[in-house]
Design a protein around this motif. Structure first.
Motif, PDB file in Angstrom:
ATOM      1  N   UNK A 255     -10.926 -11.471  44.337  1.00 31.88           N
ATOM      2  CA  UNK A 255     -10.512 -12.287  45.421  1.00 31.88           C
ATOM      3  C   UNK A 255     -10.740 -13.533  44.996  1.00 31.88           C
ATOM      4  N   UNK A 256      -9.694 -14.563  44.856  1.00 31.24           N
ATOM      5  CA  UNK A 256      -9.630 -15.963  44.632  1.00 31.24           C
ATOM      6  C   UNK A 256      -9.960 -16.469  45.639  1.00 31.24           C
ATOM      7  N   UNK A 257      -9.457 -16.037  47.081  1.00 29.34           N
ATOM      8  CA  UNK A 257      -9.345 -16.982  48.229  1.00 29.34           C
ATOM      9  C   UNK A 257      -9.336 -15.955  49.430  1.00 29.34           C
ATOM     10  N   UNK A 275     -18.079 -12.314  56.025  1.00 25.87           N
ATOM     11  CA  UNK A 275     -17.450 -11.500  55.273  1.00 25.87           C
ATOM     12  C   UNK A 275     -16.647 -12.102  53.931  1.00 25.87           C
ATOM     13  N   UNK A 276     -15.856 -13.230  54.419  1.00 28.12           N
ATOM     14  CA  UNK A 276     -15.383 -14.342  53.684  1.00 28.12           C
ATOM     15  C   UNK A 276     -16.274 -14.685  52.082  1.00 28.12           C
ATOM     16  N   UNK A 277     -17.565 -14.802  52.522  1.00 29.21           N
ATOM     17  CA  UNK A 277     -18.429 -15.314  51.424  1.00 29.21           C
ATOM     18  C   UNK A 277     -18.682 -14.321  50.526  1.00 29.21           C
ATOM     19  N   UNK A 278     -18.759 -13.050  51.027  1.00 27.98           N
ATOM     20  CA  UNK A 278     -19.038 -11.755  50.413  1.00 27.98           C
ATOM     21  C   UNK A 278     -17.814 -11.415  49.464  1.00 27.98           C
ATOM     22  N   UNK A 279     -16.517 -11.669  50.078  1.00 28.17           N
ATOM     23  CA  UNK A 279     -15.294 -11.223  49.233  1.00 28.17           C
ATOM     24  C   UNK A 279     -15.064 -11.940  48.311  1.00 28.17           C
ATOM     25  N   UNK A 291     -17.989  -3.367  52.339  1.00 23.82           N
ATOM     26  CA  UNK A 291     -19.382  -4.204  52.255  1.00 23.82           C
ATOM     27  C   UNK A 291     -19.093  -5.463  53.272  1.00 23.82           C
ATOM     28  N   UNK A 292     -18.022  -5.991  52.785  1.00 27.84           N
ATOM     29  CA  UNK A 292     -17.898  -7.478  53.741  1.00 27.84           C
ATOM     30  C   UNK A 292     -17.702  -7.005  55.174  1.00 27.84           C
ATOM     31  N   UNK A 293     -17.211  -6.070  55.468  1.00 29.16           N
ATOM     32  CA  UNK A 293     -17.017  -5.673  57.192  1.00 29.16           C
ATOM     33  C   UNK A 293     -18.493  -5.367  57.348  1.00 29.16           C
ATOM     34  N   UNK A 294     -19.175  -4.579  56.748  1.00 29.33           N
ATOM     35  CA  UNK A 294     -20.449  -4.165  57.241  1.00 29.33           C
ATOM     36  C   UNK A 294     -21.362  -5.429  57.598  1.00 29.33           C
ATOM     37  N   UNK A 295     -21.405  -6.283  56.483  1.00 33.01           N
ATOM     38  CA  UNK A 295     -22.113  -7.602  56.680  1.00 33.01           C
ATOM     39  C   UNK A 295     -21.781  -8.402  57.946  1.00 33.01           C
ATOM     40  N   UNK A 296     -20.272  -8.450  58.338  1.00 33.11           N
ATOM     41  CA  UNK A 296     -20.053  -9.287  59.436  1.00 33.11           C
ATOM     42  C   UNK A 296     -20.450  -8.575  60.598  1.00 33.11           C
ATOM     43  N   UNK A 297     -20.367  -7.254  60.596  1.00 32.17           N
ATOM     44  CA  UNK A 297     -20.697  -6.495  62.121  1.00 32.17           C
ATOM     45  C   UNK A 297     -22.166  -6.154  62.153  1.00 32.17           C
ATOM     46  N   UNK A 298     -23.010  -6.755  61.292  1.00 34.64           N
ATOM     47  CA  UNK A 298     -24.209  -6.326  61.046  1.00 34.64           C
ATOM     48  C   UNK A 298     -24.965  -6.657  62.440  1.00 34.64           C
TER      49      UNK A 298
END
Length: 329
Positions: A255-257, A275-279, A291-298
């Motif tokens: 993921x570049x951006x 999520x953006x930061x993890x991706x 994993x990104x979605x899990x972090x955002x909805x934690x």
């Protein structure tokens, strides 16, 4: 009957002066929300200041950015050739948001500042801290399928209803404002407030400020963007969960951006920064997306009727990113 005066100023300075002179005055765009609120006596302005003719053009700048007047109709923005080709998430969000008849009269500025569609906010017999501060919130214990799972408080669990705003937040849009003290700019993701202790204060607008335009900056990954809305029925229902995303994957499959925003889940359009930061910099795989979605909805908290939204939001994020991954291939 609520008696009010009607004004049609010829410029933004005059509009702001009229608003400043009338504490109960309201700016009027297409009226698709304000008129409903007046009909239900939730809003009782003594003056309407029609601002639809003040800024209603779309300017395509040399750097690829867009300057969209606040009076531009939603249909005009959704069907604009540059929007459709360079910012498809925005076009799709607007088209998902309302019927053609509403889009033809609703304005960009009005869409941004529309108020929640929470049933208890509209019901004068219900307790609503947003409508009447310190009265309580009936949504906490009553039917709350459509309410917030992120950023809510014990004072309010209403959600922001706009589809367009979710896409604009994902695209790093900036609002241009004019007020009694002059002009300023504000990132759209910072415009709306979370409820906290004062859910009746919905934005960071200064008193009497007017949105004059929305600036969409050039975004190299904007053309690889989309919008997905999950709702109870296909015909113009408000979102249970929505996702606006843009994704750029490099030749190494990383993921570049990325840009990601959620709708239907909070008091404001929700920029998914965790999520953006993890991706970024990670392999573009289903496991990474999850994993990104899990972090955002934690930190999400479900109510009696809407806890399902937490998993729904995670799955929708993954599905949208997978779709964009295919477009990057």
């Amino acid at each position: 009957m609520n008696i009010f005066s009607y004004h049609q100023p010829t410029d933004g300075v005059s509009a702001v002066a009229l608003k400043e002179a009338g504490p109960k005055a309201k700016y009027l765009g297409g009226g698709t929300n304000l008129v409903d609120l007046m009909r239900e006596t939730v809003e009782r302005p003594d003056a309407l200041i029609d601002v639809t003719q003040l800024s209603n053009t779309i300017e395509v700048r040399a750097d690829g950015s867009l300057l969209v007047g606040a009076g531009v109709k939603n249909t005009a923005l959704a069907t604009h050739a540059v929007v459709r080709s360079q910012f498809p998430a925005l076009s799709r969000a607007i088209l998902a948001g309302a019927s053609a008849q509403i889009r033809n009269v609703a304005t960009v500025g009005g869409n941004i500042l529309q108020r929640t569609r929470c049933r208890y906010f509209y019901d004068n017999a219900a307790r609503c801290n947003k409508r009447q501060p310190n009265s309580g919130c009936d949504a906490l214990e009553r039917f709350n399928r459509y309410h917030a799972i992120l950023g809510a408080s014990t004072n309010c669990v209403a959600t922001h209803p706009s589809d367009m705003c979710v896409a604009l937040v994902a695209l790093d849009a900036v609002v241009h404002l004019q007020g009694p003290k002059g002009t300023r700019k504000l990132r759209l993701q910072d415009l709306h407030r979370l409820p906290g202790e004062t859910p009746e204060i919905e934005t960071e607008l200064h008193p009497d400020e007017l949105i004059t335009a929305v600036e969409i900056p050039p975004l190299s990954l904007g053309y690889r963007s989309t919008y997905r809305k999950v709702r109870d029925r296909a015909s113009y229902a408000f979102a249970l969960v929505s996702v606006a995303a843009a994704l750029d994957i490099n030749g190494a499959g990383e993921v570049q951006d990325v840009r990601l925003a959620l709708g239907g889940v909070a008091h404001k359009p929700w920029r998914a920064l965790k999520a953006e930061a993890i991706l970024k910099g990670q392999r573009a795989t289903a496991d990474t997306f999850r994993a990104a979605s899990e972090a955002e909805l934690a930190d999400a908290i479900g109510l009696r009727d809407n806890a399902f939204k937490i998993e729904l939001a995670k799955r929708t994020i993954v599905a949208v990113l997978e779709e964009l991954k295919g477009e990057n291939a």
